[in-house]
Design a protein around this motif. Sequence first.
Motif, short mmCIF file in Angstrom:
data_model
loop_
_atom_site.label_atom_id
_atom_site.label_comp_id
_atom_site.label_asym_id
_atom_site.label_seq_id
_atom_site.Cartn_x
_atom_site.Cartn_y
_atom_site.Cartn_z
N THR A 1 -50.12 58.52 30.24
CA THR A 1 -50.67 57.80 29.08
C THR A 1 -50.32 58.49 27.77
O THR A 1 -49.91 57.84 26.81
CB THR A 1 -52.19 57.70 29.20
OG1 THR A 1 -52.52 57.22 30.48
CG2 THR A 1 -52.76 56.78 28.14
N ALA B 1 -49.14 52.88 32.66
CA ALA B 1 -49.89 53.38 31.50
C ALA B 1 -49.64 52.50 30.28
O ALA B 1 -50.56 52.18 29.53
CB ALA B 1 -49.49 54.82 31.20
N SER C 1 -56.75 59.72 25.54
CA SER C 1 -55.95 59.81 26.76
C SER C 1 -56.21 61.14 27.45
O SER C 1 -56.11 61.24 28.67
CB SER C 1 -54.47 59.61 26.45
OG SER C 1 -53.96 60.72 25.78
#
Lengths: 369, 422, 285
Positions: free
Chosen positions: B224, B253, C10
């Motif tokens: 990600t 992602a 993230s």
Amino acid sequence: MSTSLSTSGRTNVPAPDPAPDPMQALAPALRQHARQQWRGLWAMGAVLLLLSVALLLLSNSYWLKTFTSALTLSVAVAGTALLYGQLGLVSLCQYALVAVGGWVALRLSHGFGLPFELCVLAGGLCASAAGMVAGLPALRLKGLYLALVTLMMAGGYQVLVSAVGFPDGGAGWLGKAQGTGRLMMARPAWAESDAAYLAYVVAWLALILVLIEWHRRSRAGRSWALIRRGEAAATSAGVHVLLYQSWAFGLAGFCAGVAGALLAGGVGQLDGRAFAASESVLMFALTVVGGAYHWLGTLLAGLLLRAVPALLTEWGVNGFLAQVFFGAALLHALITAPRGIAGQWVDGLTRLFAHLFARPPGPSRERRS
Amino acid sequence: MHPTFILRPVAASLVLMAAFAGQAHAQATGKPNCGLNNGKKATGEPIAIGAVVGKTGPDDFSAPALAAAAYFKCVNENGGIHGRPIDYVVADDQWNPETATQVAGKLVRDRKVLALVGNSSFVECGANAKLYEQENVMVIAGAGVPRECFFAKNYAPVNTGPRVSGTLVAAHMAKTHKAKKMVCIIPNIPSLGNWACEGAKGWGAANGVAVETIAIDPGSADATSVMLQAAAGKPDVIILNLPKGIMVPMLAAAEQQGLHKKIKFASTTPAYNADVPKTIGKTWDRAFDVHLEFMPVESNGPDNSNWKAVMAAYADKAAPRDSFAQGGYLAARIATEALLKLDAKTLDRAKVTAALRSVKGFKSDILCKPFYVGDGARHNANSSGPIAQVNAGSFKQLTQGCMTADEPELADVRADEKRLGL
Amino acid sequence: MDMLLPFLVSGLGVGAVYALSGVGLVVLFRASGVLNFAFGAIGALAAHCAWSVLEADGGQALAWAVAIGVSMAVSLAYGRLLAPALAERDTSIRSIGTLGLALILVGFAEWTWGEGPRRLVLPTDADGLEFGDVRLTWTRVLGLATAVAMMAAVGLLLARTRVGLRMRALADDRGLSALLGVRVLSVDGVAWALSGAFAGVCGMLLANIVRLQPTLLTFLVIPAFAAAIVGRLKSLPVTVLAGVVIGVLEACAILLPGFAPFRTAVPFLVALLAILFFRNTTRKA
């Protein structure tokens, strides 16, 4: 009062021997011990010589390269075995130190054209310094913590070396070749061929093993034994713990660095992706399996690391199945052989020799009547 | 009546029907055409040919060698090399450079192979290039990946390689989507991380497109963040130049972050695999372009059909039929045709090497342009390829015909081509 | 701050990965005294079995049941059959034994399922929490929640229940515990089964968040050890916090110029820094 148990009442009881002088008994005992030590060293030399001759005669190119790698890694395993066998310290970053030694040796060889032995020594010394740094936590942590900390160092080094790679003939700090082909590390002039290089590696292995044995029998070895018992015991006996512990890590690092340089010379180059943290863990595991208390274990561990997988490859065993067998063998060896395979063999051989060369029982004390 | 009374004849007839159906299918793909094509089994002294593949490890690159093995088997059943069968030995380097040198030594020095055909390994080019040069043995590789495979005197891959593939896909995306800003993602491995995206960069510099490179750690657990990093510069296109195992989580992602709505995604050849469209999901239907090193696997040209026939007749059912296998087939065909030009009784390594170096104008409908080896210092003969797109669970060719890469580093290859008169 | 937010979010995803693995490792260590190198491998095997079930259209519930069942079975088998043989050796050797198990499981998984791009898709992937341009999928939220829940549950188990007390006794001194009447084998079994269940859950979540690849999932334990080290192999809350912080730092390290390709070293650097603040644990006579 008569001390005799005879019924005849005679008084010619032999006078009891005077109590043996302990100092007089000590000297021959020490001499016998020294003889045993020498025998041990001669045995080691003989085994190494026989091994190298056998390997040279029986090997083709594939096996020459395999055994060269195996015995090179034995040099590194000697360091791990030293730390674990002598001091009880678990070091899970030995393979990373091998990479350090290999890196330094490659950079010096490509960049400055230094003779091979100098590159090996330089690699050994740099890895030794790195090893002493890795050993610093050992002054405050023991057991599993130390193992984990060295694992962290190995992990960090893995990230670095897989990104940076190894020198292969280029210029600058990193020495990476751009545009030209990769340069192979120059071997010593008298060890150009694979067979000669194998003999050369065996010579270095013998040197390292003798160096470690000499340490074990010297003051350093006795200090290490005391440190292993406990730092309080060592300090009260006057041992400088910091010095000797760092010395051990430095020596182990030296072994790793020499191994790295020899590996670079054997393969010609090193690849950054081959030095993962898991390799260091596997090296420690096989050190224990081979036997960390005897030089034979060092040899066996090196063979387990390289020769056994090569054998499985020769037989066409699927690489992943080979991994399964390896794991199972590792577990089995850990469970059944606490002192390692070498420990089992040496014990067996000792018992065999004792049985074969047992002294006939001495004359029994007769009851004088 | 006891049920098995009926079941047995029913089962038997089903089996017979299946056998006939299989026969019919084999006949539908045609009879394979290889070597001398005379249907006679070769029984002379075997010719040793080797291959080094990376089978056990992060990915399985053994497909070229499996395809080459099938072709050589076919050749051996059809007269061999003027009566001599080919003894094909494949070695697994387990993605370890040390092992790669050992098995190469085994093949070249112990087994004394005359050539290596169908090599495909991430690590063996760098480890063995010098050995091949010293021992004067040529390698016609099925798939080369890192830089060393395209910069060695004795190593000639039949594929384009990630740098050329990246250049071509960048050129395609720039043309199709009028992109002005691109990001190229590459694993941070020496001789890949600083090389494979630079072709796209060089092409972009000459054509007004800004291409930025992001080098990632292949062992990273965090796809990600990489996608967010790539998207931070607001590019028009993101090019993934990654092995398919790493590429799939990246796309996942990107999908989770909704990046596919704003940015166009494309990939180099590794994504061209039958499992990929199903795995990445419906979001990427008609939204993911891939460069192919050879013509698509399902094309109907005569050589491609022959490849399928050879695989059907001589390869294991489990052997992949992907572009890796096409590469291995081509390498085997190139080697066979070169060997057939020589006198079988006096074959030796020097003659085979010379014959392979003089391969020129090798035509196949699997390739966009004829293949050649030549005597240059490096080999990158395949520098073209079509573009395909993920479409309804598989791939569909997007461009008619092939694009040829045009970037500064290929200048010496073009000069060699000119010199050889191609 | 604008540039930082996406990576903070993230990083929580990666942090969940490290926190989950870290808690799993510390749980087994506190319950049986073994640092389990095979934690990731057991989870990977479980995730692959679940993937096969999903491919055969077995449904989510069956997939999870199979995953947790497989991981518990493997863990229990090792704990009851092989680990007792190493029980008298020192901790490092017992941990190296689990390395043998890890090699067996990884080799088996790679050999059985082979190579090929695979994804373990969970229904929680579809949606998530939005933070501006970034989304934190429900799977990652689930990962964080699971780590916290495991921490709380095991903390309670070890501190407040009889079984937990026996587990701690066993981990501390096996011989003495046996003398005191702790049923060694059955308590061991409970510890390993519990750890196996955690490994299964972690394996599923990690296979989704990271990648469904046996070798990578197995050696993901090495950065997870960093979180365990910061928690001193004792404190579960600190391990969870450390895992999350390490994940966030690793993601935010992208913003450091030139450091981005090396950011996978962040867990190791954090662990090494943390030990500088450890008190000396070595003084033993």
